[in-house]
Write an enzyme that holds these catalytic residues in place. Structure first.
Site, mmCIF file in Angstrom:
data_model
loop_
_atom_site.group_PDB
_atom_site.id
_atom_site.type_symbol
_atom_site.label_atom_id
_atom_site.label_comp_id
_atom_site.label_asym_id
_atom_site.label_seq_id
_atom_site.Cartn_x
_atom_site.Cartn_y
_atom_site.Cartn_z
ATOM 1 C CG ASN A 152 17.657 -30.939 -0.363
ATOM 2 O OD1 ASN A 152 17.671 -29.765 -0.006
ATOM 3 N ND2 ASN A 152 17.742 -31.296 -1.630
ATOM 4 C CD GLU A 250 19.149 -21.918 -7.994
ATOM 5 O OE1 GLU A 250 18.851 -22.954 -8.617
ATOM 6 O OE2 GLU A 250 19.804 -20.986 -8.490
ATOM 7 C CB CYS A 284 17.642 -29.843 -6.367
ATOM 8 S SG CYS A 284 19.326 -29.377 -5.940
HETATM 9 P P1 NAD Z 1 9.470 -26.826 0.242
HETATM 10 O O1 NAD Z 1 9.125 -25.977 -0.926
HETATM 11 O O2 NAD Z 1 8.420 -27.638 0.859
HETATM 12 O O3 NAD Z 1 10.058 -25.930 1.440
HETATM 13 C C1 NAD Z 1 11.193 -25.087 1.261
HETATM 14 C C2 NAD Z 1 11.139 -23.967 2.289
HETATM 15 O O4 NAD Z 1 10.037 -23.114 1.975
HETATM 16 C C3 NAD Z 1 10.932 -24.430 3.727
HETATM 17 O O5 NAD Z 1 11.694 -23.632 4.605
HETATM 18 C C4 NAD Z 1 9.448 -24.191 3.937
HETATM 19 O O6 NAD Z 1 9.115 -23.984 5.289
HETATM 20 C C5 NAD Z 1 9.243 -22.921 3.137
HETATM 21 N N1 NAD Z 1 7.862 -22.659 2.707
HETATM 22 C C6 NAD Z 1 6.866 -23.549 2.489
HETATM 23 N N2 NAD Z 1 5.733 -22.906 2.138
HETATM 24 C C7 NAD Z 1 6.028 -21.579 2.116
HETATM 25 C C8 NAD Z 1 5.282 -20.412 1.811
HETATM 26 N N3 NAD Z 1 3.999 -20.466 1.464
HETATM 27 N N4 NAD Z 1 5.906 -19.224 1.872
HETATM 28 C C9 NAD Z 1 7.208 -19.143 2.221
HETATM 29 N N5 NAD Z 1 7.957 -20.205 2.523
HETATM 30 C C10 NAD Z 1 7.385 -21.420 2.475
HETATM 31 O O7 NAD Z 1 10.723 -27.709 -0.211
HETATM 32 P P2 NAD Z 1 11.448 -28.885 0.579
HETATM 33 O O8 NAD Z 1 10.546 -30.068 0.625
HETATM 34 O O9 NAD Z 1 12.055 -28.382 1.859
HETATM 35 O O10 NAD Z 1 12.672 -29.181 -0.405
HETATM 36 C C11 NAD Z 1 12.566 -30.017 -1.526
HETATM 37 C C12 NAD Z 1 12.487 -29.215 -2.802
HETATM 38 O O11 NAD Z 1 13.584 -28.306 -2.861
HETATM 39 C C13 NAD Z 1 12.618 -30.087 -4.032
HETATM 40 O O12 NAD Z 1 11.693 -29.660 -5.011
HETATM 41 C C14 NAD Z 1 14.042 -29.835 -4.496
HETATM 42 O O13 NAD Z 1 14.259 -30.069 -5.872
HETATM 43 C C15 NAD Z 1 14.218 -28.396 -4.141
HETATM 44 N N6 NAD Z 1 15.628 -28.049 -4.029
HETATM 45 C C16 NAD Z 1 16.186 -27.296 -5.018
HETATM 46 C C17 NAD Z 1 17.533 -26.968 -4.980
HETATM 47 C C18 NAD Z 1 18.155 -26.145 -6.068
HETATM 48 O O14 NAD Z 1 19.195 -25.548 -5.821
HETATM 49 N N7 NAD Z 1 17.574 -26.070 -7.250
HETATM 50 C C19 NAD Z 1 18.322 -27.400 -3.904
HETATM 51 C C20 NAD Z 1 17.708 -28.173 -2.899
HETATM 52 C C21 NAD Z 1 16.371 -28.479 -2.969
#
Ligand code: NAD
Length: 500
Positions: A152, A250, A284
């Protein structure tokens, strides 16, 4: 034939060892393929780690102010390409151009802040309890950091991790989300042009459960920084705990905007529209709960629905578009399934609730801005992260009730209250259980030079941004220098030095 992009390892752009690639498509028009990116595996990662270990030896000996200079130059280069990067980002991520320009600006701000930190990286010098002895601490880098980022904020979040990690003297391996590999490629190009030495940055593309998991499990990567969903973060946490890795998480949010009956309602309306439907609700910090006090509930909601219905959905690259598509089909299905759950729970869909159709929308993952009335605290729509343009409206009577509702979810990222009563504002600031609270502003809008993060299941106690993140990417080492010429034992000989 779509262009094939590469990984960046050991100062070179290289193909994946498997020869496999994945597609990156435009979410506003999924018929358009932007390019093919490497589907890397554990072998590619092993090369990246070897290179990073060598890069680390060079970089950790580079004085921190000079490390900061490279980051400053990267900031200048990104600034000079702001338009190009923002357009590429909108094309792969979907949010409207104004927002991707903001995303790029956040990366620039983070660069300039990080560059100055290269001339600080403060340790402490404190008096020793013994005579002729100095006691002090300084910051050392930790080694190779694995950075795993979400879709995002395709530029800002990688910079939140990469720049402080580099200023502290670490080498990094970046694994961006598979939906937004182009923005990360452009970031690494800027770093190369800024003069980053070979091996200090590796960019490894691929799927989370493949190369992402391999990063987390690699024994020579002692530091992992992850931003993404709470479910993936929890799995990563288990592995890092077992392997004694330092980990920053995060994760998700379920952020509330509270509107008191004394508030400036026009301001609160502007705030909730931006908080809930900006970035198509995929922040988020997005406002996904709106708490309205009894007396203003009906009128505020009527006006909100009218304004939400006027929002213009469309390709973020086109003039006039206010709300872009969701990131992919799976996400659109998930959002639709939450609307079904809302109906089953007895909530009333006041507007939206379905995928959007019409001119320019049919080939994209567009979803109508959705407002649900009568959501009960404790229900699934009141507690779970939807990550789409869905706003759950909850009615309340007294401030104490609003505080309780705000705090009773598992997440604790952001919160907001609109009020003109200073006592109400200060009570909210004190009682809301979140990492960030806004007064008379929406739940979104963090600035790069303040710490960012949440409590409870949003995080694990670390912060990104600001000065706090430098603690995460460095190890404190303490030095004692005794120039008394004799054995002085702390705690035992201490009072021999006393003048009384
Ligand atoms: P996601 O968890 O699907 O993916 C995030 C990253 O993790 C990607 O690069 C993905 O390829 C990787 N990933 C997925 N499975 C993995 C595994 N088993 N091992 C290691 N890496 C893996 O999240 P998303 O859909 O890209 O993002 C949305 C989420 O991110 C929402 O829940 C949002 O709230 C959160 N978010 C949090 C913040 C914050 O600062 N708190 C900021 C932005 C987004």
């Amino acid at each position: 034939m779509s262009k094939k992009y590469k990984n960046y390892i050991n100062g070179e752009w290289v193909e994946p060892s498997s020869g496999e690639y994945f597609e990156n498509r435009n979410p506003a028009n999924h018929k358009e393929v932007i390019g093919l990116w490497p589907r890397s595996n554990a072998r590619d990662l092993a090369c990246a780690v070897d290179a990073a270990k060598k890069g680390f030896e060079v970089w950790r000996r580079t004085p921190a102010p000079l490390r900061g200079d490279v980051i400053r130059r990267a900031g200048d280069i990104i600034a000079s390409r702001k338009d190009e990067i923002a357009s590429a980002m909108t094309r792969e991520m979907g949010k409207v151009l104004k927002e991707t320009e903001g995303d790029v600006q956040e990366g620039i701000d983070t660069a300039y802040y990080a560059a100055t930190e290269g001339r600080r990286l403060f340790g402490h010098t404190v008096p020793s309890e013994l005579r002729d002895k100095w006691a002090m601490s300084y910051r050392r880098p930790m080694g190779v950091c694995g950075l795993i980022t979400p879709f995002n904020f395709p530029l800002a979040i990688p910079t939140w991790k990469m720049f402080p990690a580099l200023v502290c003297g670490n080498a990094v391996i970046l694994k961006p989300a598979e939906d937004v590999p182009h923005s990360a490629t452009l970031l690494v190009e800027a770093m190369i042009e800024a003069g980053i030495p070979k091996g200090v940055i590796q960019l490894v593309h691929g799927l989370g459960e493949e190369v992402g998991a391999a990063i987390v499990e690699h024994p020579d990567i002692p530091v992992i920084s992850f931003t993404g969903s709470t479910s993936v973060g929890s799995m990563i946490g288990e592995t890092c705990g077992r392997m004694h890795k330092r980990l920053s998480l995060e994760m998700g949010g379920k952020n509330a905007q509270i509107v008191m009956d004394d508030a400036n309602q026009e301001l609160a309306l502007d705030g909730v529209l931006w908080g809930a439907f900006g970035t198509t609700g995929q922040r988020c910090t997005a406002t996904s709960r709106l708490l309205l006090q009894d007396r203003i509930h009906d009128e505020f909601l009527d006006r909100l629905v009218q304004r939400a219905q006027r929002l213009k959905l469309g390709d973020g690259l086109k003039d006039g578009s206010e709300v872009g598509p969701l990131i992919n089909d799976q996400s659109a299905q998930k959002v639709a399934s939450y609307v079904d759950i809302a109906r089953q729970e007895g909530d009333e869909v006041l507007t939206g609730g379905r995928r959007a159709e019409g001119d320019g929308l049919n080939d994209g993952f567009f979803f109508e801005p959705t407002i649900l009335r009568g959501v009960r605290p404790g229900s699934r729509l009141a507690c779970e992260e939807v990550f789409g343009p869905v706003l759950s409206v909850i009615r309340f009577s007294e401030l104490d009730e609003a505080i309780r509702i705000n705090n009773e979810v598992d997440y604790g990222l952001s919160s907001s209250i609109y009020t003109n009563d200073v006592r109400t504002a200060f009570r909210a600031m004190t009682e809301f259980d979140n990492g960030i609270t806004y007064i008379n502003a929406p739940t979104i809008g963090a600035e790069a030079h303040l710490p960012f993060g949440g409590v409870k299941k949003t995080g694990n106690g670390h912060r990104e941004g600001g000065w706090e993140v430098y603690e995460f990417y460095s190890e404190t080492k303490v030095l004692y220098v005794d120039f008394s010429g004799k054995l002085q034992r702390a705690q035992i000989d201490t009072y021999e030095a006393a003048p009384y």
